[in-house]
Design a protein around this motif. Structure first.
Motif, PDB file in Angstrom:
ATOM      1  N   GLU A  77      36.155  36.395  20.936  1.00 10.82           N
ATOM      2  CA  GLU A  77      36.034  34.988  20.544  1.00 10.82           C
ATOM      3  C   GLU A  77      35.854  34.848  19.041  1.00 10.82           C
ATOM      4  O   GLU A  77      36.397  33.923  18.435  1.00 10.82           O
ATOM      5  N   ALA A  78      35.121  35.774  18.443  1.00 12.62           N
ATOM      6  CA  ALA A  78      34.929  35.744  16.989  1.00 12.62           C
ATOM      7  C   ALA A  78      36.261  35.990  16.268  1.00 12.62           C
ATOM      8  O   ALA A  78      36.567  35.325  15.271  1.00 12.62           O
ATOM      9  N   ALA A  83      40.889  33.877  13.263  1.00 16.00           N
ATOM     10  CA  ALA A  83      42.336  33.660  13.178  1.00 16.00           C
ATOM     11  C   ALA A  83      42.634  32.158  13.084  1.00 16.00           C
ATOM     12  O   ALA A  83      43.530  31.752  12.336  1.00 16.00           O
ATOM     13  N   ALA A  84      41.901  31.351  13.820  1.00 13.44           N
ATOM     14  CA  ALA A  84      42.105  29.903  13.778  1.00 13.44           C
ATOM     15  C   ALA A  84      41.754  29.342  12.412  1.00 13.44           C
ATOM     16  O   ALA A  84      42.439  28.437  11.913  1.00 13.44           O
ATOM     17  N   LYS A  85      40.712  29.870  11.776  1.00 12.13           N
ATOM     18  CA  LYS A  85      40.335  29.435  10.427  1.00 12.13           C
ATOM     19  C   LYS A  85      41.448  29.729   9.427  1.00 12.13           C
ATOM     20  O   LYS A  85      41.725  28.926   8.531  1.00 12.13           O
ATOM     21  N   LYS A  86      42.071  30.887   9.559  1.00 14.30           N
ATOM     22  CA  LYS A  86      43.126  31.286   8.635  1.00 14.30           C
ATOM     23  C   LYS A  86      44.346  30.394   8.771  1.00 14.30           C
ATOM     24  O   LYS A  86      45.072  30.177   7.808  1.00 14.30           O
ATOM     25  N   LEU A  87      44.582  29.879   9.976  1.00 12.92           N
ATOM     26  CA  LEU A  87      45.724  29.001  10.195  1.00 12.92           C
ATOM     27  C   LEU A  87      45.506  27.624   9.604  1.00 12.92           C
ATOM     28  O   LEU A  87      46.457  26.916   9.284  1.00 12.92           O
ATOM     29  N   ASN A  88      44.258  27.225   9.480  1.00 17.21           N
ATOM     30  CA  ASN A  88      43.946  25.877   8.967  1.00 17.21           C
ATOM     31  C   ASN A  88      43.857  25.938   7.517  1.00 17.21           C
ATOM     32  O   ASN A  88      43.832  25.888   6.560  1.00 17.21           O
TER      33      ASN A  88
END
Length: 88
Positions: A77-78, A83-88
Motif C-alpha cells: 500500500e505504501a 506511485a500515485a504521488k509521482k503521477l500527480n
C-alpha cells in the motif's frame, strides 16, 4: 477477527515472553529448530507445560505468518501511494 499489525506484534511479544519462561524453566537448548519438539518432549516433565509449549509454538507460527502478511500488505500500500504521488 481482524488484528492490526500493532496488535499482532503485541500478541507475538506475549507468546515469546511465555515461551522464554518455559525455555528457561526446563533449560531447553535445541541445537536446531528441527530439534525443538524432541528436546521439549524429553525435558519438560509437566504435561501441562508441554501442552502449553506446543500451543505457544503453534500460536507463534500463526501470528508470525499473519504479521508477515500484514507487513507485506502495508508495504504494498505504501508503494502504491508513492506511485500515485509521482503521477500527480
Amino acid at each position: 477477527m481482524t488484528l492490526s499489525y500493532s496488535d499482532t506484534r503485541k500478541k507475538l511479544d506475549q507468546i515469546t515472553a511465555e515461551m522464554v519462561g518455559l525455555i528457561r524453566k526446563y533449560d531447553l537448548d535445541a541445537a536446531s529448530p528441527f530439534d525443538v519438539i524432541a528436546v521439549a518432549r524429553a525435558k519438560i516433565s509437566d504435561e501441562r507445560d508441554y501442552i502449553r509449549f506446543l500451543e505457544l509454538s503453534l500460536e507463534g507460527r500463526i501470528y508470525g505468518e499473519y504479521g508477515e502478511a500484514l507487513q507485506k500488505q502495508i508495504d504494498q500500500e505504501a508503494k502504491q501511494a508513492e506511485a500515485a504521488k509521482k503521477l500527480n
